[in-house]
Design a protein around this motif. Sequence first.
Motif, short mmCIF file in Angstrom:
data_model
loop_
_atom_site.label_atom_id
_atom_site.label_comp_id
_atom_site.label_asym_id
_atom_site.label_seq_id
_atom_site.Cartn_x
_atom_site.Cartn_y
_atom_site.Cartn_z
N GLY A 84 0.54 -1.15 0.23
CA GLY A 84 0.23 0.04 0.34
C GLY A 84 0.84 1.17 -0.20
O GLY A 84 0.24 1.96 -0.74
N VAL A 85 1.92 1.27 0.61
CA VAL A 85 2.72 2.21 0.75
C VAL A 85 3.06 3.23 -0.48
O VAL A 85 3.54 4.18 -0.49
CB VAL A 85 3.74 2.66 1.90
CG1 VAL A 85 3.23 2.36 3.11
CG2 VAL A 85 4.76 1.35 1.43
N PHE A 86 3.33 1.95 -1.18
CA PHE A 86 3.64 2.09 -2.37
C PHE A 86 2.57 1.83 -3.51
O PHE A 86 3.66 2.84 -5.09
CB PHE A 86 4.93 0.74 -3.34
CG PHE A 86 5.54 0.45 -2.47
CD1 PHE A 86 6.99 1.74 -2.01
CD2 PHE A 86 6.07 -0.29 -1.58
CE1 PHE A 86 8.13 1.16 -1.44
CE2 PHE A 86 6.24 -1.27 -0.40
CZ PHE A 86 7.72 -0.60 -0.34
N GLY A 87 1.61 2.78 -3.52
CA GLY A 87 0.32 2.50 -4.74
C GLY A 87 0.13 1.54 -5.54
O GLY A 87 -0.82 2.03 -6.38
N TYR A 102 1.34 7.89 -4.36
CA TYR A 102 1.69 7.43 -3.30
C TYR A 102 2.98 6.30 -2.87
O TYR A 102 3.52 6.85 -1.40
CB TYR A 102 1.08 6.05 -2.81
CG TYR A 102 -0.35 6.36 -2.55
CD1 TYR A 102 -0.97 7.45 -2.70
CD2 TYR A 102 -1.44 5.65 -1.46
CE1 TYR A 102 -2.58 7.96 -2.54
CE2 TYR A 102 -3.22 5.27 -1.08
CZ TYR A 102 -3.07 7.00 -1.61
OH TYR A 102 -4.89 6.59 -1.02
N THR A 105 5.99 9.43 -1.84
CA THR A 105 5.12 10.20 -0.14
C THR A 105 5.19 8.70 0.42
O THR A 105 4.21 9.13 1.41
CB THR A 105 3.62 10.96 -0.99
OG1 THR A 105 3.09 10.04 -1.71
CG2 THR A 105 4.39 12.49 -1.02
N PHE A 106 4.81 7.70 -0.10
CA PHE A 106 4.48 6.36 1.22
C PHE A 106 3.74 6.83 1.67
O PHE A 106 2.80 6.80 2.51
CB PHE A 106 5.39 6.98 2.26
CG PHE A 106 7.14 6.38 2.08
CD1 PHE A 106 7.80 4.81 1.81
CD2 PHE A 106 8.19 7.47 1.57
CE1 PHE A 106 8.83 4.89 1.08
CE2 PHE A 106 9.56 7.15 1.57
CZ PHE A 106 9.77 5.97 1.34
N GLY A 107 2.22 6.54 0.39
CA GLY A 107 1.48 6.54 0.97
C GLY A 107 0.39 8.10 1.64
O GLY A 107 -0.45 7.90 2.48
N PHE A 109 2.18 9.66 3.01
CA PHE A 109 2.66 10.26 4.72
C PHE A 109 1.72 9.40 5.78
O PHE A 109 1.64 9.46 6.85
CB PHE A 109 2.44 11.87 4.95
CG PHE A 109 3.12 12.37 4.39
CD1 PHE A 109 5.20 12.06 4.58
CD2 PHE A 109 2.61 13.30 3.54
CE1 PHE A 109 5.58 12.30 2.91
CE2 PHE A 109 3.54 14.13 2.07
CZ PHE A 109 4.93 13.53 2.72
N GLY A 110 0.58 8.15 5.02
CA GLY A 110 0.26 7.24 5.96
C GLY A 110 -1.38 7.63 5.49
O GLY A 110 -1.57 7.04 6.18
N LEU A 113 -3.41 6.30 3.32
CA LEU A 113 -3.72 4.66 3.72
C LEU A 113 -4.47 4.77 4.12
O LEU A 113 -5.68 3.27 4.27
CB LEU A 113 -2.20 4.02 4.05
CG LEU A 113 -1.11 3.77 2.79
CD1 LEU A 113 0.12 3.03 3.97
CD2 LEU A 113 -1.75 2.59 2.04
N TYR A 117 -8.12 2.13 3.37
CA TYR A 117 -8.06 1.33 4.19
C TYR A 117 -10.21 1.23 4.40
O TYR A 117 -10.48 0.30 4.51
CB TYR A 117 -7.56 1.18 5.85
CG TYR A 117 -6.47 -0.06 5.54
CD1 TYR A 117 -6.75 -1.09 5.78
CD2 TYR A 117 -5.22 0.66 5.52
CE1 TYR A 117 -5.91 -2.10 5.41
CE2 TYR A 117 -3.94 -0.14 4.99
CZ TYR A 117 -4.52 -2.30 5.74
OH TYR A 117 -3.57 -2.30 5.52
#
Length: 135
Positions: A84-87, A102, A105-107, A109-110, A113, A117
């Motif tokens: 998920g953090v990689f999109g 994503y 920006t690592f998803g 920044f969370g 994500l 969810y």
Amino acid sequence: MEKNDSHSILMGYLAWIFGFIGAHRFYYGKPVTGTIWFFTCGLFFIGWIIDLFLIPAMDREADNTFIMGDTNYSVTWVLLFFLGVFGVHRMYMGKWLTGLLYLCTFGLFGLGLLFDYLTLNNQIDEINGRHSAWA
């Protein structure tokens, strides 16, 4: 009439293994109780154990609620859980721009994500509904 099998019961049980953080509840489109499970360790593990017996009913309810289509719910959820953090899940859904965002920006920044969810089943449902309307 063809049976709608949008969600996999096997995937539900696999997500249940991590159910004390609400994974199976998010998968079956229950974001409110998924969030509660996340913050209370599956209602102090008691709700998590009870859910072992409730998964078949949750699976039937999800199958009756969400539209099957080209975008597979189980594949998208696995991609969200692990990449998920990689999109990657967004790219799989055809949302390339936000997928690349994503990735950089690592998803988001969370926060992205968290949004996914809570809303992923509805996002897939919208995509599948749009695709079936075009057919």
